[in-house]
Design an enzyme around this catalytic site. Sequence first.
Site: not given
Length: 220
Positions: A11, A13, A51-52, A76, A144, A148
Amino acid sequence: MGVVLITGANRGIGLELARQMAARGRKVIGTARRPEDAAELQKVAKVIALDVADEASVEAMAKEVGDEAVDVLFNNAGVSSKSPKLEACTKEELARVFAINSIGPVLVTKALLGNVRKGERKLVVNITSQLGSIARNEGGSYGYRASKAALNMFTSCMAKEHKDVTFIAMHPGWVQTDMGGQNAPLKVEESVSSMLLALERVGAADSGRFLNFDGTTIPW
């Protein structure tokens, strides 16, 4: 021709990256936690379960890819956080977000580094966020932002250790996706087309950079 591999491609990006890369004639592998729910992705890509945050899942994915060359790896897959303020932070929530947004891309890159080395571009793109910029930090979004920022550091570390591969941390912009919301200024098609245009200009000398979707530099 080596493949383009995109994690979290069912889904948003990731799906648009798969569509635009397929439209360019590239062979695409897209990963999804539940391939059976990725009908749109299946139209343009080979779909592999991943599943990362699960090392066994990462190893199984790499085994399925085999020895195929991967020209570009897009890390991603990512999640938003339920820790907008300090009072909302819990060990479980922070660990969940870091496992997917930060540690996952490292595990995937480690598993596929040999494949990337066989590719023509030898390019790894870690989809990050400008919210991971400490210089631009305005507070909030604890999990978050920090996850990142960690991904950005991992990108820099990999770039310094593996000089034969180009590693880029790229912010896709504020995009109209499930995560970004409908008030975001960028449509997903615009974000992805801009990123791909910017990445066409990226070379080995750019390894370790933190780039906006238009190719400009974001401060750490």
